[in-house]
Design a protein around this motif. Structure first.
Motif, PDB file in Angstrom:
ATOM      1  N   ASP A   1       0.933  -1.313  -0.028  1.00 34.97           N
ATOM      2  CA  ASP A   1      -0.057  -0.005  -0.077  1.00 34.97           C
ATOM      3  C   ASP A   1       0.930   0.996  -0.230  1.00 34.97           C
ATOM      4  O   ASP A   1       1.538   1.528   0.945  1.00 34.97           O
ATOM      5  N   PRO A   2       1.039   1.974  -1.027  1.00 38.62           N
ATOM      6  CA  PRO A   2       1.820   3.213  -1.025  1.00 38.62           C
ATOM      7  C   PRO A   2       1.341   4.333  -0.272  1.00 38.62           C
ATOM      8  O   PRO A   2       2.380   5.207  -0.012  1.00 38.62           O
ATOM      9  N   PHE A   3       0.149   4.183   0.545  1.00 40.92           N
ATOM     10  CA  PHE A   3      -0.371   5.257   1.200  1.00 40.92           C
ATOM     11  C   PHE A   3      -0.069   5.036   2.794  1.00 40.92           C
ATOM     12  O   PHE A   3      -0.355   5.533   3.786  1.00 40.92           O
ATOM     13  N   SER A   4       0.399   3.651   3.172  1.00 39.83           N
ATOM     14  CA  SER A   4       0.727   3.113   4.334  1.00 39.83           C
ATOM     15  C   SER A   4       1.790   4.139   4.961  1.00 39.83           C
ATOM     16  O   SER A   4       2.752   4.502   4.271  1.00 39.83           O
ATOM     17  N   VAL A   5       2.005   4.139   6.386  1.00 43.64           N
ATOM     18  CA  VAL A   5       2.979   4.652   6.909  1.00 43.64           C
ATOM     19  C   VAL A   5       4.290   4.256   6.471  1.00 43.64           C
ATOM     20  O   VAL A   5       5.315   5.049   6.517  1.00 43.64           O
ATOM     21  N   LYS A   6       4.576   3.061   6.232  1.00 44.60           N
ATOM     22  CA  LYS A   6       5.881   2.421   5.915  1.00 44.60           C
ATOM     23  C   LYS A   6       6.258   2.899   4.311  1.00 44.60           C
ATOM     24  O   LYS A   6       7.404   2.857   4.126  1.00 44.60           O
ATOM     25  N   ASN A   7       5.239   3.132   3.675  1.00 46.27           N
ATOM     26  CA  ASN A   7       5.426   3.442   2.202  1.00 46.27           C
ATOM     27  C   ASN A   7       5.439   4.883   1.653  1.00 46.27           C
ATOM     28  O   ASN A   7       5.673   5.065   0.561  1.00 46.27           O
ATOM     29  N   LYS A   8       4.648   5.517   2.325  1.00 43.45           N
ATOM     30  CA  LYS A   8       4.128   6.863   1.821  1.00 43.45           C
ATOM     31  C   LYS A   8       5.462   7.862   1.836  1.00 43.45           C
ATOM     32  O   LYS A   8       6.396   7.658   2.830  1.00 43.45           O
ATOM     33  N   PRO A   9       5.456   8.806   1.054  1.00 49.33           N
ATOM     34  CA  PRO A   9       6.824   9.952   1.125  1.00 49.33           C
ATOM     35  C   PRO A   9       6.650  10.471   2.475  1.00 49.33           C
ATOM     36  O   PRO A   9       5.632  11.047   3.145  1.00 49.33           O
TER      37      PRO A   9
ATOM     38  N   ILE B   1      11.945  12.353   8.515  1.00 52.59           N
ATOM     39  CA  ILE B   1      13.233  11.471   8.271  1.00 52.59           C
ATOM     40  C   ILE B   1      14.395  11.732   9.023  1.00 52.59           C
ATOM     41  O   ILE B   1      15.085  11.023   9.943  1.00 52.59           O
ATOM     42  N   LYS B   2      14.861  13.028   9.239  1.00 53.45           N
ATOM     43  CA  LYS B   2      15.923  13.542  10.176  1.00 53.45           C
ATOM     44  C   LYS B   2      15.670  13.107  11.623  1.00 53.45           C
ATOM     45  O   LYS B   2      16.451  12.622  12.510  1.00 53.45           O
ATOM     46  N   LYS B   3      14.132  13.315  12.054  1.00 48.74           N
ATOM     47  CA  LYS B   3      14.069  13.054  13.385  1.00 48.74           C
ATOM     48  C   LYS B   3      13.986  11.534  13.695  1.00 48.74           C
ATOM     49  O   LYS B   3      14.543  11.341  15.007  1.00 48.74           O
ATOM     50  N   TYR B   4      13.695  10.710  12.960  1.00 47.45           N
ATOM     51  CA  TYR B   4      13.660   9.431  13.273  1.00 47.45           C
ATOM     52  C   TYR B   4      15.107   8.861  13.129  1.00 47.45           C
ATOM     53  O   TYR B   4      15.439   7.961  13.701  1.00 47.45           O
ATOM     54  N   LEU B   5      16.111   9.302  12.351  1.00 48.73           N
ATOM     55  CA  LEU B   5      17.066   8.728  12.003  1.00 48.73           C
ATOM     56  C   LEU B   5      17.948   9.308  13.420  1.00 48.73           C
ATOM     57  O   LEU B   5      18.769   8.460  13.573  1.00 48.73           O
ATOM     58  N   ASN B   6      17.844  10.467  13.816  1.00 51.94           N
ATOM     59  CA  ASN B   6      18.487  11.027  15.081  1.00 51.94           C
ATOM     60  C   ASN B   6      18.004  10.241  16.261  1.00 51.94           C
ATOM     61  O   ASN B   6      18.737   9.666  17.004  1.00 51.94           O
TER      62      ASN B   6
ATOM     63  N   ASN C   1       7.456   1.240  11.764  1.00 50.98           N
ATOM     64  CA  ASN C   1       7.535   1.255  10.307  1.00 50.98           C
ATOM     65  C   ASN C   1       7.871   2.751   9.761  1.00 50.98           C
ATOM     66  O   ASN C   1       8.174   2.702   8.840  1.00 50.98           O
ATOM     67  N   ILE C   2       7.775   3.630  10.651  1.00 55.71           N
ATOM     68  CA  ILE C   2       8.141   5.101  10.211  1.00 55.71           C
ATOM     69  C   ILE C   2       9.736   5.009  10.117  1.00 55.71           C
ATOM     70  O   ILE C   2      10.495   5.331   9.221  1.00 55.71           O
ATOM     71  N   LEU C   3      10.347   4.458  11.047  1.00 57.89           N
ATOM     72  CA  LEU C   3      11.855   4.303  10.941  1.00 57.89           C
ATOM     73  C   LEU C   3      12.347   3.440   9.705  1.00 57.89           C
ATOM     74  O   LEU C   3      13.293   3.682   8.835  1.00 57.89           O
TER      75      LEU C   3
ATOM     76  N   THR D   1      10.177  -6.561   1.934  1.00 59.80           N
ATOM     77  CA  THR D   1      11.119  -5.241   2.166  1.00 59.80           C
ATOM     78  C   THR D   1      11.635  -5.054   0.918  1.00 59.80           C
ATOM     79  O   THR D   1      12.520  -3.894   0.882  1.00 59.80           O
ATOM     80  N   VAL D   2      12.044  -5.770  -0.007  1.00 62.59           N
ATOM     81  CA  VAL D   2      12.653  -5.802  -1.291  1.00 62.59           C
ATOM     82  C   VAL D   2      11.769  -4.629  -2.172  1.00 62.59           C
ATOM     83  O   VAL D   2      12.072  -3.576  -2.641  1.00 62.59           O
ATOM     84  N   THR D   3      10.387  -4.970  -2.109  1.00 62.33           N
ATOM     85  CA  THR D   3       9.242  -4.090  -2.771  1.00 62.33           C
ATOM     86  C   THR D   3       9.236  -2.865  -2.197  1.00 62.33           C
ATOM     87  O   THR D   3       9.269  -1.886  -3.112  1.00 62.33           O
ATOM     88  N   GLU D   4       9.293  -2.648  -1.012  1.00 61.77           N
ATOM     89  CA  GLU D   4       9.344  -1.422  -0.281  1.00 61.77           C
ATOM     90  C   GLU D   4      10.553  -0.592  -0.571  1.00 61.77           C
ATOM     91  O   GLU D   4      10.401   0.712  -0.893  1.00 61.77           O
ATOM     92  N   ALA D   5      11.610  -0.929  -0.697  1.00 61.72           N
ATOM     93  CA  ALA D   5      13.003  -0.454  -1.073  1.00 61.72           C
ATOM     94  C   ALA D   5      12.792   0.011  -2.615  1.00 61.72           C
ATOM     95  O   ALA D   5      13.271   1.394  -2.947  1.00 61.72           O
ATOM     96  N   LEU D   6      12.414  -0.855  -3.295  1.00 58.05           N
ATOM     97  CA  LEU D   6      12.489  -0.441  -4.696  1.00 58.05           C
ATOM     98  C   LEU D   6      11.570   0.693  -4.978  1.00 58.05           C
ATOM     99  O   LEU D   6      11.547   1.567  -5.809  1.00 58.05           O
TER     100      LEU D   6
END
Length: 215
Positions: A5-13, A19-24, A103-105, A128-133
């Motif tokens: 699902d491209p609109f899920s938390v794991k896959n949406k832009p 991004i910075k917040k979660y990486l930190n 999922n956000i991480l 996870t391959v699909t998600e990365a692609l």
């Protein structure tokens, strides 16, 4: 085949601040290229093999490895594998282990990594391959299970035999040294997922089945 699902938390832009917040939050610096594998800590995902690949890559390109995953509740060996990997990487400053299901991480990490690796010894489909692609990331993965359905070798990523440590390292080094290739693989990968592995395709499949049943 499975879809995402491209609109899920794991896959949406995600925006740059998120991004910075979660990486930190999880202690992932971005001062070096990141190689990441997102998977459970179990023997079939071969985290120790991933570390061997990273050690070869590190000799030529200054980069960082992030192993991010969780422990399967039905796998009593998971904790043992994690502890083995933790012990092996204890003195490796550029290896980060994250034992977390967030999922956000995952989204932030996949969106940031220079290369996603999936060095499975066995695999089902490998979402996870699909998600990365989908996030336009170049992927280097094992030629097992459902992964070859997603990666067209040399076009949407690279496929190697799961125990080919040197081959994995060479492909990752090539991607890190050739940004135009990395971009092209990423673009091709996203287009392939859009065509084949989004929930819209599942909807069309169901409609075709209904058409056959009621025709």
């Amino acid at each position: 085949y499975p879809t995402i699902d491209p609109f899920s938390v794991k896959n949406k832009p995600l925006d740059k601040e998120t991004i910075k917040k979660y990486l930190n939050k999880f202690g992932i610096p971005t001062d070096k290229p990141i190689i990441a594998q997102i998977s459970r800590f179990d023997k079939w995902k071969d985290p120790e093999g991933v570390i061997k690949v990273f050690e070869l890559v590190k000799r030529e390109v200054d980069c960082r490895l992030v192993l991010c995953g969780n422990l399967a509740t039905d796998d009593p060996e998971g904790q043992v594998i994690y502890e083995q990997v933790s012990q092996k990487t204890r003195n490796m400053k550029d290896v980060i282990l994250i034992l977390e299901e967030n999922n956000i991480l995952v989204n932030a990490l996949q969106s940031t990594a220079s290369v996603i690796i999936q060095k499975s010894l066995r695999e089902g489909f490998g979402l996870t391959v699909t998600e990365a692609l989908w996030k336009s990331r170049p992927v280097v993965a094992s030629n097992v299970g459902g992964i070859p359905l997603q990666i067209i070798d040399g076009k949407t990523g690279f496929l190697l035999e799961p125990n080919d440590i040197t081959g994995f390292a060479r492909k990752i080094i090539t991607i890190l040294k050739e940004p135009e290739l990395a971009q092209q693989l990423g673009e091709n990968g996203q287009a392939y997922v859009k065509e084949n592995f989004l929930i819209t395709r599942s909807l069309l499949d169901y409609l075709e089945i209904l058409e056959e049943v009621f025709a």
